[in-house]
Scaffold this active site. Structure first.
Site, short mmCIF file in Angstrom:
data_model
loop_
_atom_site.label_atom_id
_atom_site.label_comp_id
_atom_site.label_asym_id
_atom_site.label_seq_id
_atom_site.Cartn_x
_atom_site.Cartn_y
_atom_site.Cartn_z
N HIS A 96 2.36 47.72 3.09
CA HIS A 96 2.05 48.62 4.19
C HIS A 96 1.20 49.77 3.66
O HIS A 96 1.04 49.91 2.44
CB HIS A 96 3.34 49.16 4.84
CG HIS A 96 4.16 50.03 3.95
ND1 HIS A 96 5.32 49.61 3.33
CD2 HIS A 96 3.98 51.32 3.57
CE1 HIS A 96 5.81 50.59 2.61
NE2 HIS A 96 5.02 51.64 2.73
P1 TYD Z 1 10.84 49.94 3.18
O1 TYD Z 1 9.86 50.91 3.74
O2 TYD Z 1 10.88 48.55 3.71
O3 TYD Z 1 10.62 49.87 1.61
P2 TYD Z 1 9.29 49.38 0.85
O4 TYD Z 1 8.19 49.33 1.86
O5 TYD Z 1 9.06 50.45 -0.15
O6 TYD Z 1 9.52 48.06 0.28
O7 TYD Z 1 12.27 50.62 3.31
C1 TYD Z 1 13.48 49.86 3.28
C2 TYD Z 1 14.48 50.48 4.24
O8 TYD Z 1 14.77 51.82 3.90
C3 TYD Z 1 13.98 50.50 5.67
O9 TYD Z 1 15.09 50.16 6.50
C4 TYD Z 1 13.58 51.92 5.92
C5 TYD Z 1 14.51 52.69 5.01
N1 TYD Z 1 13.93 53.92 4.48
C6 TYD Z 1 14.48 55.14 4.82
O10 TYD Z 1 15.46 55.23 5.59
N2 TYD Z 1 13.94 56.27 4.29
C7 TYD Z 1 12.90 56.24 3.44
O11 TYD Z 1 12.43 57.30 2.96
C8 TYD Z 1 12.31 54.96 3.10
C9 TYD Z 1 11.13 54.86 2.20
C10 TYD Z 1 12.87 53.83 3.65
#
Ligand code: TYD
Length: 140
Positions: free
Chosen positions: A49
């Protein structure tokens, strides 16, 4: 595209090492949020993303993982983060994918904004479109 790497100073002595990250000094923004990714299963690719408006610094404080960055305008780079002394600056409108996590990887991210699910761009084609249109100067 060249990755922007920050090298952190180790405040080490005979007892071991310490790195301090201070906002607007070691990290070029006011830190609003810190999160870390660990226990990543083998073969997993995370990220996939971009953020419309978010600046981050990624530090692999333990183990290693590989970041692929893409500015949506043909610029790409790949960097293996494998030491706690190094930060990768990720600016807004940068598509990122993280892969090849070692099983002991702890990836810490510092961000200049609180979590905002509306700030995410998950569609690569739309991201490229938005990144390209940002390059076009507004007409008269
Ligand atoms: P995600 O954005 O999918 O992680 P990445 O893209 O880095 O692989 O995040 C995983 C989960 O954590 C998703 O349910 C959103 C939550 N999250 C939060 O609650 N707060 C945050 O600051 C972040 C980055 C994710």
């Amino acid at each position: 595209m060249t990755p922007i790497l920050l090298e952190f100073q180790i405040r080490g002595d005979e007892r071991g090492s310490l790195i301090a990250l201070e906002a607007e000094r070691d990290v070029p923004f006011e830190v609003k949020r810190v999160y870390y990714i660990f226990g990543t299963q083998s073969g997993v690719i995370r990220g996939r993303h971009a953020h419309r408006n978010l600046t981050q610094v990624a530090v692999c404080v333990h183990g290693a993982c590989t970041f692929a960055l893409d500015n949506g305008r043909g610029g790409r780079c790949e960097i293996r983060l494998d030491r706690p002394t190094r930060g990768l600056l990720i600016e807004s409108m940068t598509w990122r994918e993280m892969a090849d996590f070692s099983s002991d990887c702890v990836l810490m991210i510092l961000a200049n904004r609180n979590y905002d699910p509306n700030d995410y761009l998950f569609d690569y084609a739309k991201f490229c479109e938005a990144a390209t249109s940002m390059q076009i100067e507004p007409g008269p």
